[in-house]
Design an enzyme around this catalytic site. Structure first.
Site, mmCIF file in Angstrom:
data_model
loop_
_atom_site.group_PDB
_atom_site.id
_atom_site.type_symbol
_atom_site.label_atom_id
_atom_site.label_comp_id
_atom_site.label_asym_id
_atom_site.label_seq_id
_atom_site.Cartn_x
_atom_site.Cartn_y
_atom_site.Cartn_z
ATOM 1 N N ASP A 234 5.065 2.323 1.491
ATOM 2 C CA ASP A 234 5.046 2.537 0.158
ATOM 3 C C ASP A 234 6.052 2.353 -1.020
ATOM 4 O O ASP A 234 6.051 1.136 -1.051
ATOM 5 C CB ASP A 234 6.838 3.382 0.976
ATOM 6 N N ILE A 235 5.596 3.544 -2.327
ATOM 7 C CA ILE A 235 5.693 1.620 -3.660
ATOM 8 C C ILE A 235 7.462 1.983 -4.011
ATOM 9 O O ILE A 235 8.358 3.167 -3.483
ATOM 10 C CB ILE A 235 4.736 2.837 -4.245
ATOM 11 N N ASN A 242 8.073 7.114 -12.707
ATOM 12 C CA ASN A 242 8.260 8.797 -13.527
ATOM 13 C C ASN A 242 9.327 8.891 -14.408
ATOM 14 O O ASN A 242 8.701 9.727 -15.503
ATOM 15 C CB ASN A 242 7.926 9.686 -12.599
ATOM 16 N N HIS A 247 5.843 12.002 -15.502
ATOM 17 C CA HIS A 247 4.508 12.256 -13.753
ATOM 18 C C HIS A 247 3.041 12.072 -14.229
ATOM 19 O O HIS A 247 3.035 11.963 -13.512
ATOM 20 C CB HIS A 247 5.540 13.601 -13.459
ATOM 21 N N ASP A 251 1.197 9.415 -12.315
ATOM 22 C CA ASP A 251 -0.121 9.842 -10.880
ATOM 23 C C ASP A 251 -1.062 8.922 -11.422
ATOM 24 O O ASP A 251 -1.897 8.241 -10.261
ATOM 25 C CB ASP A 251 -0.692 11.089 -11.946
ATOM 26 N N THR A 267 -13.920 -1.485 7.318
ATOM 27 C CA THR A 267 -14.833 -1.008 7.530
ATOM 28 C C THR A 267 -14.104 -0.205 9.193
ATOM 29 O O THR A 267 -14.199 1.076 8.370
ATOM 30 C CB THR A 267 -16.134 -1.119 8.147
ATOM 31 N N ARG A 268 -13.591 -0.282 9.189
ATOM 32 C CA ARG A 268 -12.545 -0.108 10.701
ATOM 33 C C ARG A 268 -11.425 0.631 10.086
ATOM 34 O O ARG A 268 -10.637 0.683 10.666
ATOM 35 C CB ARG A 268 -12.829 -0.759 11.500
ATOM 36 N N TYR A 270 -8.695 2.520 7.386
ATOM 37 C CA TYR A 270 -8.666 4.699 6.996
ATOM 38 C C TYR A 270 -7.507 4.751 6.496
ATOM 39 O O TYR A 270 -6.610 5.522 7.094
ATOM 40 C CB TYR A 270 -8.687 5.526 8.560
ATOM 41 N N GLU A 277 4.773 9.296 -3.036
ATOM 42 C CA GLU A 277 4.280 7.321 -2.610
ATOM 43 C C GLU A 277 4.473 6.889 -1.328
ATOM 44 O O GLU A 277 4.156 6.154 -1.574
ATOM 45 C CB GLU A 277 5.377 7.020 -4.171
#
Length: 358
Positions: A234-235, A242, A247, A251, A267-268, A270, A277
């Site tokens: 989480d940021i 914001n 906003h 973005d 590669t493994r 996702y 955020e």
């Protein structure tokens, strides 16, 4: 004659349609096991060829005209030399069987098949479909069939030659346009699926796609007996960005963070956007220690990155991260426990990694 030709074309259409549905259903598995895919492709097209031969047109009781050569060409296009060779062997063995052994007719048919295989390998490259190359292979197969006719029936009558040439060329054109249509449709479906599975702002997997990926990674882990990891991040103080810059700039920051997560993921791994955020990264073959190391790499990469706003202003960010893995933590609790570790990192001062506890 018309009835047999219609039967062959109907079988061809049905096979291409349902074969494509089958491939799409097991696409992810077959992409990981290419050799298995090629063997299956060769076997299925070989069995399909037998159906074509059973519904073929017998001419003067000496030989049968059907679309078996197209099956070889399709097999080479779909699965390369391995697939094409299997299809050719099945056709040849069946042709020998229905003529009660090794005769001039079965020998000619076998030579016909292997010459068609050779022509297909010359003109058709796997997954590279053009009308010129396709029809070159079809025309070559038609010439081989005519030469075979001269050997079996000498001299052949004009009617037989016209029938053979017409069936081969019409069948080839029909198959090309069918496969082109299927390919275009498949491409359109892939684009729609990709759009549905991707977050429009960051380019990462969407929350819906994350749920599907979680189930897939879990089942893979269960099958291979390998652990899998989950990183939740989480940021820090994103609301301030914001409020201070607007906003639109928020973005922009999210979009750049999405690119960073994609760049740093293996590669493994996702990476997905869970919402706002908050982000999640699934990692295959990953225990708790590897998950923590990967999370620390992401934390440092974000800390060292400069994020450019729309007016060119450069700002820095930090992220808080929770990491865990299954089966150290039961898969049904992994998301919850990793999320708890994330908020523990925030409560402990932010810009750090916390490992989830069982």
């Amino acid at each position: 004659m018309l009835k047999e030709l219609i039967n062959n074309f109907a079988l061809l259409t049905s096979f291409l349609f349902f074969g494509n549905l089958f491939l799409r259903k097991y696409e992810r598995y077959l992409k990981k096991h290419v050799f298995i895919y090629r063997v299956m492709n060769g076997l299925m097209l070989g069995l399909f060829s037998i159906l074509l031969m059973m519904t073929g047109l017998w001419i003067r009781g000496h030989f049968v005209v059907d679309l078996r050569q197209l099956a070889i060409i399709i097999s080479v296009y779909m699965g390369g030399s391995v697939s094409g060779l299997l299809t050719t062997l099945i056709i040849s063995l069946y042709r020998i069987y229905i003529t009660d052994g090794w005769t001039d007719v079965s020998l000619t048919a076998t030579v016909n098949c292997f010459m068609t295989l050779g022509i297909s390998l010359i003109f058709i490259r796997e997954k590279n479909l053009t009308l010129h190359k396709w029809m070159s292979a079809v025309l070559g197969a038609a010439v081989v069939s005519l030469l075979s006719t001269f050997y079996v029936v000498n001299p052949p009558d004009n009617e037989s030659m016209i029938i053979i040439t017409t069936v081969k060329l019409l069948g080839g054109l029909f198959t090309y346009f069918m496969m082109s249509h299927i390919k275009k449709t498949e491409r359109a479906v892939h684009l729609l699926e990709e759009a549905a599975n991707r977050d429009h702002l960051t380019g990462l997997y969407s929350p819906r796609a994350f749920d599907v990926l979680f189930e897939e990674v879990f089942h893979t882990s269960k099958t291979t007996k390998q652990p899998f990891g989950l990183v939740m991040l989480d940021i820090d103080h994103f609301k301030n960005i914001n409020d201070t810059y607007g906003h639109l700039n928020g973005d922009t920051v999210l979009s750049q963070l999405g690119m960073l997560l994609t760049r740093e993921s293996t590669t493994r791994a996702y990476p997905s956007r869970k919402g706002g955020e908050e982000f999640a990264i699934l990692i295959g073959n990953c225990d708790s220690q590897k998950a923590a190391s990967f999370a620390e790499k992401i934390r440092k990469a974000v800390e060292n990155e400069r994020f450019l706003l729309n007016d060119g202003t450069s700002i820095s960010l930090t992220v808080s991260i929770g990491a865990g893995s299954s089966p150290a933590i039961a898969s049904r609790h992994l998301l919850e426990k990793s999320d708890e570790a994330l908020y523990e990192a925030k409560r402990s001062g932010r810009n750090q990694v916390k490992l989830a506890k069982p």
